[in-house]
Write a protein that holds these residues in place. Structure first.
Motif, PDB file in Angstrom:
ATOM      1  N   ASP A 129       0.642  -1.273  -0.041  1.00 44.37           N
ATOM      2  CA  ASP A 129       0.040   0.011   0.142  1.00 44.37           C
ATOM      3  C   ASP A 129       1.048   1.289   0.124  1.00 44.37           C
ATOM      4  OD1 ASP A 129      -2.251  -1.668  -0.042  1.00 44.37           O
ATOM      5  OD2 ASP A 129      -2.442  -1.601   2.185  1.00 44.37           O
ATOM      6  N   GLN A 130       2.061   1.053  -0.316  1.00 46.99           N
ATOM      7  CA  GLN A 130       3.106   2.537  -0.624  1.00 46.99           C
ATOM      8  C   GLN A 130       3.311   2.768  -1.776  1.00 46.99           C
ATOM      9  OE1 GLN A 130       3.841   4.186   2.550  1.00 46.99           O
ATOM     10  NE2 GLN A 130       2.112   2.780   3.393  1.00 46.99           N
ATOM     11  N   GLU A 132       3.521   4.454  -5.488  1.00 44.06           N
ATOM     12  CA  GLU A 132       3.506   5.813  -5.949  1.00 44.06           C
ATOM     13  C   GLU A 132       3.500   5.882  -7.446  1.00 44.06           C
ATOM     14  OE1 GLU A 132       5.329   8.691  -2.281  1.00 44.06           O
ATOM     15  OE2 GLU A 132       6.525   8.325  -4.323  1.00 44.06           O
ATOM     16  N   GLY A 149      -8.916  11.953  -9.111  1.00 46.69           N
ATOM     17  CA  GLY A 149      -8.383  12.109  -8.024  1.00 46.69           C
ATOM     18  C   GLY A 149      -6.755  12.917  -8.174  1.00 46.69           C
ATOM     19  N   PHE A 150      -6.412  12.553  -9.374  1.00 41.43           N
ATOM     20  CA  PHE A 150      -4.873  12.847  -9.608  1.00 41.43           C
ATOM     21  C   PHE A 150      -4.928  14.101 -10.916  1.00 41.43           C
ATOM     22  CE2 PHE A 150      -4.870   8.804 -11.836  1.00 41.43           C
ATOM     23  CZ  PHE A 150      -4.680   9.183 -13.001  1.00 41.43           C
ATOM     24  N   GLY A 161     -14.747  14.170  -4.063  1.00 42.65           N
ATOM     25  CA  GLY A 161     -14.049  13.391  -3.052  1.00 42.65           C
ATOM     26  C   GLY A 161     -14.458  12.665  -2.157  1.00 42.65           C
ATOM     27  N   PRO A 162     -13.782  11.713  -1.290  1.00 42.43           N
ATOM     28  CA  PRO A 162     -12.497  11.841  -1.050  1.00 42.43           C
ATOM     29  C   PRO A 162     -11.784  10.892  -2.219  1.00 42.43           C
ATOM     30  CG  PRO A 162     -13.474  10.250   0.264  1.00 42.43           C
ATOM     31  CD  PRO A 162     -14.624  10.978  -0.251  1.00 42.43           C
ATOM     32  N   ALA A 164      -8.488   8.454  -3.999  1.00 44.14           N
ATOM     33  CA  ALA A 164      -7.411   7.579  -3.968  1.00 44.14           C
ATOM     34  C   ALA A 164      -6.212   8.128  -3.771  1.00 44.14           C
ATOM     35  CB  ALA A 164      -7.495   6.457  -4.874  1.00 44.14           C
ATOM     36  N   PRO A 165      -5.264   7.708  -2.688  1.00 43.88           N
ATOM     37  CA  PRO A 165      -3.903   8.217  -2.537  1.00 43.88           C
ATOM     38  C   PRO A 165      -2.934   7.508  -3.559  1.00 43.88           C
ATOM     39  CG  PRO A 165      -4.448   6.611  -0.892  1.00 43.88           C
ATOM     40  CD  PRO A 165      -5.659   6.735  -1.652  1.00 43.88           C
ATOM     41  N   GLY A 166      -1.691   7.982  -3.587  1.00 43.01           N
ATOM     42  CA  GLY A 166      -0.730   7.186  -4.139  1.00 43.01           C
ATOM     43  C   GLY A 166      -0.448   7.791  -5.551  1.00 43.01           C
ATOM     44  N   LYS A 168       1.343  11.395  -7.456  1.00 39.47           N
ATOM     45  CA  LYS A 168       2.277  12.517  -7.152  1.00 39.47           C
ATOM     46  C   LYS A 168       2.265  13.455  -8.784  1.00 39.47           C
ATOM     47  CE  LYS A 168       6.175  12.075  -4.808  1.00 39.47           C
ATOM     48  NZ  LYS A 168       7.287  11.574  -4.352  1.00 39.47           N
TER      49      LYS A 168
END
Length: 400
Positions: A129-130, A132, A149-150, A161-162, A164-166, A168
């Motif tokens: 889950d890290q 990028e 989201g990006f 939103g919210p 998804a993360p990940g 840049k």
């Protein structure tokens, strides 16, 4: 029925998530389309490059009709007799090793995201889950929840939103920014060779070569989103060919069916796509026999009818003609192949929309992107004679 009657029905019953020009089209052939009142237009959008082969190409149409009489859908629970040949032909044409078929461009992007994350965990050794993924400012890769989201388009993101993360975000066309952004958790860099929805933004010469080198040195997967730029639009089969590179993952769609059917694909290799196991990703319609038969013929006519070469030749001619227009409203004309944009001076009354509406009354259909940019992307079967006809109209639109 008259044009306004169709518009009234659409406005009453349809969600208003688009702002189309008020023309109601009912027929197309080659570079031309006709509206419900019989008016004829030169299509300078090609359904955002989905109709590279021209409207209603007879050979693609026949392939669709022939296959529709045989078998349309089995799901991937069973094999079909069209998918193997599409795999082989796509790989030979694009120098790929593996293909994963989907339906829409956005699905291809989502597939790529899943695939490179899995590669990151299982091959690169990124902790769970890290992972990028690096993307660019002003990108457009679709409209699913993960993708917006990006996005850096506030209109696409606001109140959804919210997210998804990940991901840049770095500036487009800046190789140093990519190198600086990479960490041990970076699994991929996803980028459009030319940013279409941003307004045909072309990166500096050598950018893709630098990006390829940086990704290779850092064990990062390079994903090229060629859903708009691919399949001849820029005068090469894939836009990556302009700089002589090969991506690790290439995303294609739109013109993969010549406008007849939703078809997309992720092109890659065993190292990435080979990690997917049965049940981990799929699509009911992805790789269906009807889609495959249509896509095979769409690819065949691109090659046999020299559409890619024609895009290079007529695109250079069109770009040169547009650059000769003298108007205080024009800030810049740019493009590659038949992917061209006119950027207006900020503050031009009515912006790009007003010019598009004016051209519509003259028999040319194009579309504004953002406020001050007009895109010209006609089917790849356009001729210099057609361009000369269009140029008379375009010059007139900018002379008033």
């Amino acid at each position: 029925m008259k044009t306004q009657e169709y518009i009234d029905i659409e406005d009453k019953f349809g969600a208003r998530n688009y702002k189309p020009l008020d023309v109601v089209l009912c027929r197309g052939e080659g570079i031309w389309v006709w509206d419900v009142e019989g008016n004829k237009y030169l299509d300078c959008l090609s359904a955002y490059s989905a109709v590279n082969q021209g409207h209603a190409h007879p050979k693609i149409k026949q392939a669709m009709l022939d296959q529709a009489e045989q078998l349309t859908l089995t799901s991937r629970a069973f094999r079909n007799d069209q998918l193997p040949f599409l795999y082989r032909e796509l790989c030979h044409l694009t120098r790929s090793h593996k293909v994963l078929p989907m339906n829409s461009g956005a699905e291809a992007v989502e597939t790529a995201i899943k695939s490179v994350r899995k590669w990151g965990y299982e091959s690169k050794g990124v902790k769970a889950d890290q992972a990028e993924i690096i993307v660019c400012n002003d990108n457009f890769h679709g409209r699913t929840l993960a993708i917006i989201g990006f996005s850096t388009d506030d209109n696409a993101r606001k109140n959804f939103g919210p997210f998804a993360p990940g991901f840049k975000i770095i500036p487009f066309g800046d190789a140093k920014a990519l190198e600086d952004a990479i960490t041990p958790n970076t699994v991929a860099f996803m980028v459009e060779p030319i940013q279409g929805e941003a307004g045909v933004i072309i990166p500096p010469d050598g950018y893709l070569k630098q990006v390829r080198d940086i990704c290779t040195r850092n064990n990062v997967i390079l994903i090229l989103d060629e859903i708009q730029t691919g399949l001849g639009r820029t005068g090469k089969m894939l836009a990556e060919e302009h700089e002589g590179i090969e991506a690790d993952l290439t995303l294609i769609g739109k013109a993969l069916s010549g406008g007849f059917y939703p078809v997309s694909a992720v092109l890659s290799n065993e190292a990435v796509l080979g990690l997917l196991q049965p049940g981990q990703h799929g699509s009911t319609f992805g790789g269906n026999p009807l889609a495959c038969a249509v896509a095979r013929q769409a690819l065949k006519v691109l090659v046999e009818e020299n559409m890619v070469e024609n895009a290079a030749e007529t695109g250079a001619y069109f770009l040169g003609q547009l650059k000769q227009i003298k108007s205080p409203a024009i800030k810049e004309v740019r493009g590659r192949g038949l992917m061209i944009a006119i950027e207006l001076v900020e503050g031009t009354p009515g912006g790009a929309r007003a010019i598009c509406e004016k051209l519509m009354t003259m028999g040319i259909l194009c579309k504004e992107t953002h406020t001050y940019t007009i895109r010209f992307a006609p089917p790849l079967v356009i001729t210099k004679k057609d361009i000369d006809w269009a140029m008379d109209k375009i010059k007139t639109a900018f002379s008033v």
